[in-house]
Design an enzyme around this catalytic site. Structure first.
Site, PDB file in Angstrom:
ATOM      1  CB  SER A  65      82.398  32.096  32.609  1.00 21.05           C
ATOM      2  OG  SER A  65      83.761  31.844  32.436  1.00 21.05           O
ATOM      3  CE  LYS A  68      84.847  29.277  33.622  1.00 19.95           C
ATOM      4  NZ  LYS A  68      85.689  30.451  33.910  1.00 19.95           N
ATOM      5  CE1 TYR A 193      85.960  25.605  30.949  1.00 22.57           C
ATOM      6  CE2 TYR A 193      87.284  26.364  29.101  1.00 22.57           C
ATOM      7  CZ  TYR A 193      86.632  26.618  30.287  1.00 22.57           C
ATOM      8  OH  TYR A 193      86.633  27.896  30.808  1.00 22.57           O
ATOM      9  CE1 TYR A 245      84.837  35.599  34.092  1.00 22.57           C
ATOM     10  CE2 TYR A 245      83.414  37.462  33.676  1.00 22.57           C
ATOM     11  CZ  TYR A 245      83.878  36.220  33.331  1.00 22.57           C
ATOM     12  OH  TYR A 245      83.393  35.599  32.226  1.00 22.57           O
ATOM     13  CB  VAL A 263      84.200  36.169  27.813  1.00 19.74           C
ATOM     14  CG1 VAL A 263      85.124  36.363  28.993  1.00 19.74           C
ATOM     15  CG2 VAL A 263      84.296  34.767  27.249  1.00 19.74           C
TER      16      VAL A 263
HETATM   17  N1  GLU Z   1      85.470  29.685  27.336  1.00 21.70           N
HETATM   18  C1  GLU Z   1      86.013  30.804  28.015  1.00 21.70           C
HETATM   19  C2  GLU Z   1      87.443  30.563  28.455  1.00 21.70           C
HETATM   20  O1  GLU Z   1      87.722  29.585  29.075  1.00 21.70           O
HETATM   21  C3  GLU Z   1      85.133  31.152  29.160  1.00 21.70           C
HETATM   22  C4  GLU Z   1      85.645  32.346  29.852  1.00 21.70           C
HETATM   23  C5  GLU Z   1      84.588  33.205  30.462  1.00 21.70           C
HETATM   24  O2  GLU Z   1      83.456  33.302  29.999  1.00 21.70           O
HETATM   25  O3  GLU Z   1      84.947  33.802  31.478  1.00 21.70           O
HETATM   26  O4  GLU Z   1      88.296  31.324  28.167  1.00 21.70           O
END
Ligand code: GLU
Length: 309
Positions: A65, A68, A193, A245, A263
């Site tokens: 994430s 992002k 993604y 989060y 994560v």
């Molecule tokens: N690739 C992970 C997902 O979409 C990223 C989630 C994360 O790091 O919060 O589940």
């Protein structure tokens, strides 16, 4: 300039590492489950090129994430904020990162922000380019420029592992497609993604990227404005409001710096005007943040008064 190992940081790392026991490595993406829960490393990158570190800072991890916030910066540059925020909102959710619930109850039905999976999928969808490869390459070039490291790529095993198991993300895409927020083939978007999330680097690279955000999108070492000041400002604001989060509120109170976690156990911090931070500690707490990484940032913030509030 080489990164100096710091005894002062080492003491904080050892203290924070004791928290790793209370966490657990993410294994819903099977390949992430191989990480060592006791790992903890940190690098701090200053605008004058100095870098201090502790732990095994050469160890690579995937951004997950953390990517992002970088794809958001690219898309804001590609499309402009007005277009982007027609498709994704600006509000924190208080829900887990992969929750589908709010999509159904929010009107108009668009993701609440770009840091949750539904919003990040919409952002990735907006990356310009004719093919997945071209879009990924544009994102990689942007990251390589910020990190000043041309070898940064993605981890194929982890991308494949997530691609095979990303059923919930596929469900989010289909929901968004139904509501005309996405108009791309779902398998193609999940391909891009999952490769984006599997972009791999070490703490030094991540700290340098954090430094560029901290310096309002400018790389003081090359003198180049890599992204407009306004784009860096929007990204850092999202890092404060939803970067950690549904633990972002507590993080803002206890630590008080713009940060984004993933994560894999990575955390990128951007202390405005001062420096960038890269952390890797794969044991996660209940909300999905690195437990030892959070503790380390708390110690740093208290010891060096880093909170911006
Ligand atoms: N690739 C992970 C997902 O979409 C990223 C989630 C994360 O790091 O919060 O589940």
């Amino acid at each position: 300039m080489a990164c100096q190992s710091s005894d002062e940081l080492k003491v904080l790392v050892e203290e924070a590492r004791t928290c790793a026991k209370s966490g657990k490595v993410a294994d819903y993406i099977p390949a992430l489950g191989k990480a060592n829960p006791d790992d903890l490393s940190i690098a701090i990158y200053y605008p004058d090129g100095r870098c201090v570190s502790a732990g095994d800072v050469e160890k690579k991890f995937t951004l997950q994430s953390v990517s992002k916030v970088i794809s958001l910066a690219l898309v804001l540059m590609d499309r402009g904020p007005d277009y982007v925020f027609e498709h994704v909102g600006m509000e924190p959710t208080g829900e887990p990162f992969n929750s589908i619930g709010k999509l159904e109850t929010t009107a108009p039905s668009k993701p609440l922000n770009p840091m949750i999976n539904s919003g990040a999928l919409v952002v990735t969808h907006m990356i310009k380019g004719d093919t997945v490869e071209e879009r990924l390459q544009r994102l990689l070039s942007f990251i390589q420029e910020m990190a000043s490291h041309t070898k940064i790529g993605y981890n194929e095993e982890i991308a494949r592992s997530e691609f095979k198991t990303a059923h919930l993300n596929r469900a989010l895409c289909y929901f968004l497609k139904q509501h005309n927020i996405l108009d791309e083939d779902v398998e193609q978007l999940i391909d891009l993604y999952t490769k984006q999330c599997a972009i791999e680097m070490n703490c030094l690279d991540l700290a340098r990227i954090g430094m560029v955000f901290a310096m309002d999108g400018r790389d003081p070492l090359s003198g180049k404005q890599i992204m407009p000041v306004d784009v860096a400002r929007i990204c850092k604001t999202f890092m404060v409001t939803c970067g950690m989060y549904n633990e972002s509120g507590e993080f803002a109170i206890k630590i008080g710096i713009p940060a984004k976690s993933g994560v894999s156990g990575g955390i990128m911090g951007a202390v405005p005007g001062r420096f960038g931070i890269g952390i890797f500690g794969p044991a996660l707490g209940e909300k999905g943040n690195s437990v030892a990484g959070m503790r380390l940032l708390e110690l740093l913030s208290k010891n060096y008064q880093l909170s911006m509030f």
